[in-house]
Scaffold this active site. Structure first.
Site, PDB file in Angstrom:
ATOM      1  CE1 TYR B 285      23.057 -12.437  14.657  1.00 40.73           C
ATOM      2  CE2 TYR B 285      23.859 -14.409  13.592  1.00 40.73           C
ATOM      3  CZ  TYR B 285      23.309 -13.791  14.692  1.00 40.73           C
ATOM      4  OH  TYR B 285      23.003 -14.515  15.810  1.00 40.73           O
ATOM      5  CE1 TYR B 335      26.456 -15.921  17.724  1.00 36.89           C
ATOM      6  CE2 TYR B 335      26.035 -17.031  19.808  1.00 36.89           C
ATOM      7  CZ  TYR B 335      25.743 -16.842  18.475  1.00 36.89           C
ATOM      8  OH  TYR B 335      24.740 -17.581  17.895  1.00 36.89           O
TER       9      TYR B 335
END
Ligand SMILES: [Zn+2]
Lengths: 144, 388
Positions: B285, B335
């Site tokens: 991440y 994203y």
């Protein structure tokens, strides 16, 4: 504990209008008298930030309010830059930090009267209050 | 061995500046695509797990919007950036326990509006503020960029980590993105580009920060036995874990220095029967470059404090020893919170990576991070069924 330096600076931060919320009013009672009032757990003596509810250490479900010394040191900081406008101009940057109060808790701190280049871990700071014409006072940290 | 679970379908909508569709509509589209990808129909689903981003939608009403009937598992989950890993784990447990047979997990968000900057999409402005928390928000503590900057600075102060080392992550991630047709940012960048990009919140430059995207991604999870007979190669779920360190904001805090990956990583790897040296590639991440660096340390790919030197070595780049964020991550790709690393892991495990396909892909680590390093999840995935 003596009253802290009263700040009637003209360089007030444009923040809009700050109101009480019924849950953190003692902080603002203290701020009105230039005193930093935070949370304290009576059973175990630990200190917490004004928005803490309950003591995660001893399990006490009620925290009292108590005056802190206002003395702090800098833990970490950022210079927050505003987004540039179409013409390339940008609002003045804001210096935000995490400060460690002498009593132990960390507060989210807006720094004032400091040169970004001179910031360092452990820099001594002091709580200081601004009293705007409208709304509640707010807290800044300035070099001690 | 007993029953195990696998990812049988992946569905992705158009990602990025996708306008005119609500987050719920995007989620529905992603679920339909994931089901079709698996060679199934919507009627085959008996479980749905939903998560949303800043848009606050969809929730469990997505099931009705899709016309799903007689579901055995339906819930909404939220651990912010750690949610995708948590959803996959919950779906796998549902399948293994027999609570459901075929579970879709979906994330959708649509924070972008036409003619609006990415930052504005996540900004809230108010002229009236309430209480102590309102005061700190009014003074600037409403910027996620600022909060991650405070964490990144702390790592730099403690371990000597540099902005150039964060830049090495931005550059390697963009190198991968140049080979991903789905990536939003595909022009190569240099370390100089990183250093000269404008400050967002010092020490974070613009090129240290993720994109903002509209879109949705879904996966379909079923038993490994059933997945074998479906349309696409199964991606087997070997292990999962979560970690929520709950760092106190007080003297002695580890804030900015360690993350929940130090908890979730060992749990997931033990479940999978692997160690850190078995991991072939990572999908971490990357809301910020710094997040990648600190996660690599916490998983044990290098010692604590040595993340900077590790990323500077080129390990994460194409041809490096630990290919990482091979689709361009959230810095350069798209994203979609925890679905960004998960989707690229599925693509790589299947061998669908095209020009960017990593040859050795037997064990893939997928990492999610939510809040301000408050929540972590880890998945260990593989194209191979785990041996007994
Ligand atoms: Zn206590």
């Amino acid at each position: 504990m003596g009253a802290m330096e009263t700040t009637k600076t003209t360089e007030t931060v444009e923040i809009g209008v700050l109101h009480r919320d019924g849950r953190t009013d003692p902080f603002f009672d203290g701020a009105a008298e230039d005193r930093l009032v935070i949370r304290r757990c009576e059973p175990c003596g630990r200190w917490y930030a004004p928005d803490q509810s309950g003591c995660p250490d001893c399990g006490a479900d009620r925290l009292s309010w108590a005056p802190a010394s206002g003395e702090a040191t800098l833990v970490t900081w950022t210079v927050l830059h505003g987004r540039p406008a179409e013409d390339g101009t940008a609002p003045p940057p804001t210096i935000l930090g995490l400060v460690e109060l002498a009593e132990g808790p960390w507060l989210n701190a807006r720094l004032d009267g400091v040169d970004a280049g001179a910031l360092r871990e452990g820099l001594p700071l002091r709580a200081s209050f601004v009293h705007p014409a409208q709304g509640e006072p707010y807290l800044l940290f300035r070099p001690a | 061995m007993g029953e195990s679970a696998a990812i049988a379908g992946l569905g992705m909508t158009e990602l990025g500046k996708v306008y005119g569709r609500s987050a719920r509509r995007l989620a529905a589209d992603a679920v339909r695509r994931a089901v079709a990808d698996a060679g199934l129909g919507l009627a085959d689903l008996d479980g749905l797990v939903v998560s949303h981003g800043m848009s606050g939608s969809p929730g469990v009403e997505l099931a009705a919007a899709l016309g799903l009937r007689d579901l055995r598992v339906l819930t909404q989950m939220n651990a912010f950036g750690a949610t995708a890993g948590a959803m996959v784990a919950y779906a796998a447990m549902s399948v293994i326990s027999g609570a459901a047979t075929t579970v879709a997990c979906v994330f959708a968000d649509a924070p972008l509006r036409p003619k609006q900057s990415s930052g504005a999409a996540y900004e809230r402005s108010a002229r009236e503020w309430y209480g102590y928390g309102g005061m700190t928000a009014a003074l600037g503590f409403r910027s996620v960029n600022a909060l991650y900057a405070l964490a990144a600075r702390r790592h730099m102060l403690r371990y000597g980590t540099t902005s150039e080392q964060f830049g090495a992550i931005a550059v390697s991630t963009r190198r991968w993105a140049t080979m991903n047709p789905l990536a939003q940012m595909r022009d190569p960048i240099t370390l100089e580009d990183h250093q000269s990009s404008r400050w967002v919140a010092e020490p974070l430059h613009l090129l240290d920060c993720c994109l903002v995207s509209n879109g949705a991604i879904a996966v379909v999870i079923t038993s490994a036995d059933r997945a074998r007979d479906l349309a696409r190669p199964p991606v087997h779920i070997w292990g999962w874990g979560q970690g929520h360190p709950g760092h106190r904001r007080e003297r002695g805090s580890e804030f900015g220095l360690t993350t929940g990956a130090a908890i979730s990583g060992p749990i997931a790897m033990k479940m999978a029967g692997v160690t850190v040296s078995d991991i072939d590639l990572c999908q971490l991440y990357d809301c910020y470059t710094y997040t990648v660096l600190v996660s690599l340390e916490d998983y044990g790919f290098c010692a604590k404090g040595e993340g900077g030197a590790f990323v500077e070595s080129g390990a994460l780049s194409p041809g490096g020893s630990l290919p990482t964020n091979t689709g361009g991550g959230q810095l350069s790709g798209y994203y979609m919170w925890g679905m960004t690393p998960l989707s690229e892991a599925v693509i790589q495990a299947r061998g669908d990576g095209g020009e960017r396909q990593v040859a050795k892909r037997d064990v893939i680590l997928v990492s999610g991070n939510g809040g301000i390093l408050d929540h972590h999840s880890t998945l260990i995935l593989s194209p191979h069924r785990k041996e007994a």
